[in-house]
Design an enzyme around this catalytic site. Structure first.
Site, PDB file in Angstrom:
ATOM      1  N   ASN A 149     -11.756   1.399   4.050  1.00 44.22           N
ATOM      2  CA  ASN A 149     -11.801   1.049   2.571  1.00 44.22           C
ATOM      3  C   ASN A 149     -11.931  -0.718   2.715  1.00 44.22           C
ATOM      4  O   ASN A 149     -12.404  -0.904   1.506  1.00 44.22           O
ATOM      5  CB  ASN A 149     -10.540   1.427   2.338  1.00 44.22           C
ATOM      6  N   GLN A 190     -12.955   7.119   1.165  1.00 45.15           N
ATOM      7  CA  GLN A 190     -13.830   6.398   0.859  1.00 45.15           C
ATOM      8  C   GLN A 190     -15.209   6.965   1.144  1.00 45.15           C
ATOM      9  O   GLN A 190     -16.345   6.438   0.811  1.00 45.15           O
ATOM     10  CB  GLN A 190     -13.638   4.971   1.784  1.00 45.15           C
ATOM     11  N   SER A 200     -10.007  11.733  -2.809  1.00 43.79           N
ATOM     12  CA  SER A 200      -9.263  11.282  -4.093  1.00 43.79           C
ATOM     13  C   SER A 200     -10.378  11.042  -5.144  1.00 43.79           C
ATOM     14  O   SER A 200     -11.330  10.395  -4.966  1.00 43.79           O
ATOM     15  CB  SER A 200      -8.423  10.017  -3.937  1.00 43.79           C
ATOM     16  N   HIS A 238     -10.268   9.498  -7.974  1.00 45.82           N
ATOM     17  CA  HIS A 238     -10.680   8.283  -8.538  1.00 45.82           C
ATOM     18  C   HIS A 238     -11.699   7.506  -7.894  1.00 45.82           C
ATOM     19  O   HIS A 238     -12.004   6.292  -8.532  1.00 45.82           O
ATOM     20  CB  HIS A 238      -9.212   7.677  -9.087  1.00 45.82           C
ATOM     21  N   THR A 247       3.518  22.308 -10.885  1.00 43.08           N
ATOM     22  CA  THR A 247       2.403  22.791 -11.778  1.00 43.08           C
ATOM     23  C   THR A 247       1.126  21.987 -11.790  1.00 43.08           C
ATOM     24  O   THR A 247       1.236  20.858 -11.723  1.00 43.08           O
ATOM     25  CB  THR A 247       2.930  22.735 -13.590  1.00 43.08           C
ATOM     26  N   CYS A 254      -4.122  -1.363  -2.578  1.00 39.15           N
ATOM     27  CA  CYS A 254      -2.709  -0.713  -2.421  1.00 39.15           C
ATOM     28  C   CYS A 254      -1.801  -2.012  -1.929  1.00 39.15           C
ATOM     29  O   CYS A 254      -0.413  -1.904  -1.954  1.00 39.15           O
ATOM     30  CB  CYS A 254      -2.539   0.512  -1.547  1.00 39.15           C
TER      31      CYS A 254
END
Length: 388
Positions: free
Chosen positions: A152, A180, A200, A202, A238, A326
């Site tokens: 990344n 990535q 992921s 996003h 959920t 991050c």
């Protein structure tokens, strides 16, 4: 400095949600809001949407829908792969690389505190793992080999298939963090030899808070989230139906024309790299010069500090990063760059520009026009330059 235009070049941190994705998600916040675990018609609509998205995600990576499990993102998927394997494994040793995302590094360190042993494979100056080092590291007690598909921070693409084959030759499952990689180049779990793969939404035009873990049928992985029987009893909680729907639509769009998209980004990437290295002295390219993501530009400038670069670029309307989003608040130099051999002072002077669907050639022109002045201004006042 006067703000002249707005340029977003931090697509490795997150991407804007595509309009088509927002449109697909919208009904599941309101009129189709049912809980997929219930039995009535409203719930069945939600359940059908989740399964449709599962099928889309599976098709995008060459998997069976029954091997895809939805999570709250890439970090959860990586944690599940690593800690879940530890729960079910018959040994106490994990092999990973020194430049993994913290979603892999930190679970490994947590397991070390519980008595597990972890081997962190070194990388060369370009950030590549030598498969021979993986071979040497595997022991009778090894329960998992985990090496990311593409880094990344520096964009280096790893020789995943070679490492996976070595792991399998020793009867050890192989996990890859492909966060990535999805949408950057074709990803196929069989071609990669992946038994576990994290993604992921996003990172490829989908919403935050939605991800998935691919678990090859027959791979021994313990349950990570306890509670209800969602995700076929493997991951309680959920389902985030709008997020899952968004992931499914986004992965369709992101994988529809990977080659064309990558060619366009690579052309802009290469222009940025050439312009920066030609116009700014005492600068080096981080990562592999060829085996790298099409959208990644990572450079290190001597005598300057990365946070100062970002602040001045932000004043000019340019959003960039020094490395992983991050860890952007950390004062420590990038563990990725130091693992590649950069001294701490140079690792602190890194800049990552990552391109995406909204970037244009004019954006590249703008960055190349202002970046030399930004670096020059910082070097003029840098005490590091006076010590050189």
């Amino acid at each position: 400095m006067e703000r002249r235009r707005s340029v977003y070049m931090d697509y490795a941190a997150t991407t804007p949600v595509r309009p088509e994705v927002l449109e697909a998600m919208a009904p599941y916040f309101s009129e189709r809001f049912g809980n997929p675990s219930s039995l009535y018609a409203l719930a069945r609509e939600a359940k059908e949407a989740v399964e449709e998205a599962r099928g889309r995600a599976a098709a995008a990576i060459g998997a069976d829908p029954g091997e895809v499990f939805f999570t709250a993102g890439g970090t959860e998927a990586d944690n599940w792969a690593i800690k879940g394997t530890a729960l079910r494994g018959k040994g106490d040793h994990i092999v990973t690389s020194a430049i993994e995302h913290h979603a892999v590094i930190h679970p490994c360190r947590a397991l070390e505190k519980q008595g597990y042993r972890v081997t962190y494979l070194p990388v060369d100056e370009f950030g590549r793992v030598d498969p021979a080092d993986a071979e040497d590291a595997i022991a009778d007690e090894t329960i998992l080999v985990s090496v990311m598909a593409a880094n990344n921070e520096i964009g280096t693409i790893q020789p995943i298939r070679a490492i996976a084959d070595i792991a399998h030759d020793h009867g050890v499952p192989f996990h890859t963090d492909a966060v990535q990689a999805i949408g950057a180049y074709p990803v196929d779990v069989d071609d990669m030899g992946a038994d576990l793969l994290a993604l992921s939404a996003h990172k490829f035009g989908g919403p935050k808070g939605a991800g998935a873990l691919y678990i090859r049928r027959g791979t021994r992985v313990g349950t990570f989230m306890d509670g209800g029987a969602q995700e076929r009893g493997r991951r309680a909680g959920t389902e985030n139906v709008p997020g899952i729907v968004g992931l499914g639509r986004a992965i369709d769009l992101a994988t529809a024309d990977i080659e064309g998209h990558s060619r366009r980004l690579a052309a802009m990437r290469d222009r940025l790299i050439r312009g920066i290295l030609d116009d700014i002295p005492d600068t080096r390219l981080n990562g592999h010069p060829v085996e790298r993501l099409a959208n990644n530009v990572s450079v290190a400038f001597r005598y300057v500090e990365g946070e100062s670069i970002l602040l001045l670029l932000d004043a000019l309307g340019i959003a960039a990063s020094t490395g992983s989003a991050c860890t952007s608040a950390s004062l420590e130099p990038s563990h990725v760059l130091t693992a590649c051999g950069l001294p701490h002072e140079e690792a602190h002077g890194s800049l990552r520009l990552t391109l995406g669907s909204r970037n244009t050639e004019e954006d590249v022109d703008y960055v190349l026009s202002v970046l030399p002045g930004v670096i020059g201004r910082l070097r003029d006042i840098s005490p590091l330059r006076g010590e050189a």
